[in-house]
Design a protein around this motif. Structure first.
Motif, PDB file in Angstrom:
ATOM      1  N   GLU A 233     -78.092 -46.320 -10.929  1.00  0.00           N
ATOM      2  CA  GLU A 233     -76.846 -46.115 -11.654  1.00  0.00           C
ATOM      3  C   GLU A 233     -75.667 -46.336 -10.702  1.00  0.00           C
ATOM      4  O   GLU A 233     -75.465 -45.570  -9.766  1.00  0.00           O
ATOM      5  CB  GLU A 233     -76.817 -44.691 -12.223  1.00  0.00           C
ATOM      6  N   ASP A 234     -74.914 -47.410 -10.916  1.00  0.00           N
ATOM      7  CA  ASP A 234     -73.747 -47.739 -10.062  1.00  0.00           C
ATOM      8  C   ASP A 234     -74.120 -47.796  -8.587  1.00  0.00           C
ATOM      9  O   ASP A 234     -73.505 -47.135  -7.730  1.00  0.00           O
ATOM     10  CB  ASP A 234     -72.633 -46.700 -10.272  1.00  0.00           C
ATOM     11  N   ASP A 235     -75.134 -48.602  -8.242  1.00  0.00           N
ATOM     12  CA  ASP A 235     -75.591 -48.787  -6.860  1.00  0.00           C
ATOM     13  C   ASP A 235     -76.146 -47.515  -6.230  1.00  0.00           C
ATOM     14  O   ASP A 235     -76.236 -47.408  -5.010  1.00  0.00           O
ATOM     15  CB  ASP A 235     -74.465 -49.342  -5.977  1.00  0.00           C
TER      16      ASP A 235
END
Length: 257
Positions: A233-235
């Motif tokens: 999730e988001d890197d």
């Protein structure tokens, strides 16, 4: 008249014979059914016994791979950061005691496993800069009975922790590793998250050993009483493990184990 009586007697005899044959046939079918059920129970018992033996062999094989793999990672960490050797060796002594003695047991208490994991984290700290954001939290309800009972598989937490330190982006300004232990409602929780590194490490022949080992151990030991989620999730890579120890213990008691 005599003919009618003869016919009637004949039909009566035939009826009696038919009933006898029918009764014999019913008893024969009941006998066959009981025998089939007994054979089925015997087969199921043999199958269950064989399954337990196979699972036991699988666990022994998995654990024999797991311990040297972990030990090698620890020694590599200490060797590459000699200036922190004294502190690391102090924690290593605790970890080795756990590996040599506690990990040989089928189960340990959640308290013992969490203490081991915290020592392991202290050793892994030497891999990162003092400025690196490493968050470690414990949310433990120690009053719960199962917290002190031997019901948790030893070294069940190491893969998720080792993976975080292995794959985290240690150089990025917003890099971090977060490790949260929880024990509540007779459930063991471990949540590990880290910023993913942009630098992909070279794939090794034994890469993924820990991850595969964890999945297999959880499936063999806890069956449907655990949940392991892994997602990005988001890197940020997040792994969340939940083991319902109360439900697992209830099933073991019901099975007479």
């Amino acid at each position: 008249m005599k003919t009618n009586i003869l016919v009637s007697d004949t039909l009566y005899v035939i009826g009696i014979v038919f009933v006898i044959i029918l009764v014999v046939l019913v008893f024969f079918l009941i006998y066959k059914l009981k025998k089939a059920k007994a054979q089925r129970r015997e087969f199921e018992e043999k199958y269950n016994t064989l399954e337990v033996k196979v699972n036991g062999l699988k666990l022994e094989t998995l654990e024999s791979k797991l311990n040297p793999h972990l030990f090698k990672n620890i020694l590599n960490s200490i060797q590459s950061h000699a200036y922190q050797t004294y502190h690391a060796l102090d924690k290593l002594a605790n970890v080795l005691d756990y590996i040599l003695y506690e990990s040989q047991k089928k189960f340990v208490s959640p308290r013992e496993e969490i203490e081991f994991a915290l020592n392991l984290i202290e050793i892994n700290k030497i891999k990162v800069s003092p400025l690196f954001e490493l968050k470690v939290k414990t949310k433990i309800k120690e009053a719960e009975l199962l917290y002190e009972q031997p019901i948790l598989a030893p070294m069940i937490s190491i893969d998720l922790i080792e993976n975080a330190f292995k794959h985290a982006d240690l150089k990025s300004p917003d890099a971090f590793i977060s490790i949260v232990f929880e024990f509540r409602d007779s459930c063991f929780y471990l949540t590990v998250s880290n910023k993913i590194s942009d630098h992909r490490s070279l794939k090794k022949d034994n890469s993924g050993l820990g991850s595969n080992t964890l999945d297999q151990r959880l499936r063999i030991i806890y069956n449907n009483n655990y949940k392991l989620d892994k997602f990005i999730e988001d890197d940020v890579y997040i792994a969340h493990l939940k083991i319902d120890l109360l439900e697992y213990k209830a099933q073991m008691l019901a099975a007479g184990r």
